[in-house]
Design a protein around this motif. Structure first.
Motif: not given
Length: 365
Positions: A276-279, A341-348, A351-358
């Motif tokens: 998660v952190e590196d991603s 839409n890509n399942p490989k990003y489901m684990f993110l 995550n609050a930072e990921f949501k902010q990035l979106i």
């Protein structure tokens, strides 16, 4: 060349008037005139007699064997690219299919259009709800030229089909395609051609040949490193995978291919590791890199294949800036589609930072 132009040119070549053509075929002079202006077409029953009269075969009359030059194909592809950029993917797709119907036996055209649409669907397809029909038709184009008499077109099409089947885990089909590809020869004529051009003082041709070769080699190295990294992850060797990712980043920077290319494998490895952190870190860096896409004209290794715009420096910089901004926007739209839409990003997704990035991506699109 359209049938009306063929009729007109061939009639003049053999020295016949429209009246004579009409008399021989039993039709009126105005009818022949309409054929040559493209307003109407000859009745199908008249085609064999018309071809014999014009001293050509039916294939020539109906343009079945006609092709396009590489320059014409490049020009058309530029038009399609501009249409997709301004009017959307569907408009460019329709334009492409119409051209293929006009030149159904021009394998180079069909293959180049398939490649163009394939890439455009990734870049500009974020707003398309159902991509599957387009993907099927693009695959059908590759399948169509996978039996081409042109070795280069055929092998490239087969390679693309193998890649597509592999991505869809249709392993048997992918294997069938791979078996059709020739083994890579150790003898590469590129270097010999370049040396010949140098001997002939055709320095620009030699440089362009070698620069394209260099880009292909670096892309191949990147793909090899990506696959090796994936193998290490599947074998449980995460540290080795990360090391390969770091190497790929150095290679891309060494060859001046831009930050997006340099970050591609490190990001891929972090996602596969579900780190998660590196991603998040690499995704943020990749997001920032979309604002300064790679500019080939600034690469010291690609000076001869860079498009040279004959205009003032200020205008040239403005053109490049606009192209970069458009490219960056399309990349960000493609990223949004992938993230959501890509399942490989489901684990993110939680995550609050990921949501902010979106949210940041949406605000910059």
């Amino acid at each position: 060349m359209p049938i009306n132009i063929i009729i007109q040119e061939k009639r003049k070549e053999i020295g016949l008037t429209q009246e004579q053509i009409g008399a021989y075929l039993g039709v009126s002079t105005p009818a022949v005139n309409k054929w040559e202006k493209g307003y109407t077409y000859p009745d199908i029953s008249l085609l064999p007699a018309l071809a014999r009269l014009l001293k050509i075969d039916l294939n020539t009359l109906l343009c079945f064997n006609e092709g396009l030059t590489e320059q014409e194909i490049d020009h058309f592809n530029n038009e399609v690219g501009a249409t997709i950029s301004t009017k959307g993917f569907e408009a460019g797709f329709i334009m492409s299919m119409e051209k293929i119907r006009e030149y159904p036996n021009c394998d180079k055209l069909i293959h180049s259009i398939a490649l163009l649409l394939d890439g455009a669907l990734i870049m500009y397809g974020a707003s398309i709800d159902d991509k599957e029909p387009y993907e099927k038709q693009i695959t059908a184009l590759y399948e169509r030229v996978a039996k081409s008499d042109n070795d280069q077109v055929r092998d490239n099409a087969i390679y693309m089909l193998a890649s597509k089947y592999l991505a869809r885990t249709e392993c048997e089909k992918a294997q069938e395609m791979l078996e059709l590809l020739p083994e890579r020869t150790a003898l590469d004529k590129t270097e010999l051609e370049a040396r010949l051009f140098i001997k002939q003082d055709k320095l620009d041709e030699a440089a362009r040949l070698l620069e394209r070769k260099l880009l292909n080699v670096v892309s191949e190295v990147q793909m090899i490193l990506m696959n090796l990294a994936e193998i290490e992850i599947k074998e449980g060797e995460s540290q080795k995978a990360s090391h390969l990712a770091e190497l790929s980043q150095k290679v891309m920077k060494l060859f001046e291919l831009g930050d997006m290319q340099a970050l591609a494998i490190p990001l891929h490895v972090a996602i596969l590791q579900k780190n998660v952190e590196d991603s998040i870190s690499f995704l943020k860096s990749y997001f920032l890199a979309t604002f300064t896409p790679w500019d080939i004209s600034k690469s010291s290794l690609c000076q001869h294949i860079a498009v040279k715009v004959k205009t003032s420096k200020a205008v040239k910089e403005e053109v490049v800036k606009e192209k970069q901004e458009n490219l960056g926007k399309q990349v960000r739209l493609a990223l949004l589609s992938e993230f959501e839409n890509n399942p490989k990003y489901m684990f993110l997704h939680s995550n609050a930072e990921f949501k902010q990035l979106i949210e940041d991506l949406y605000s910059k699109c």
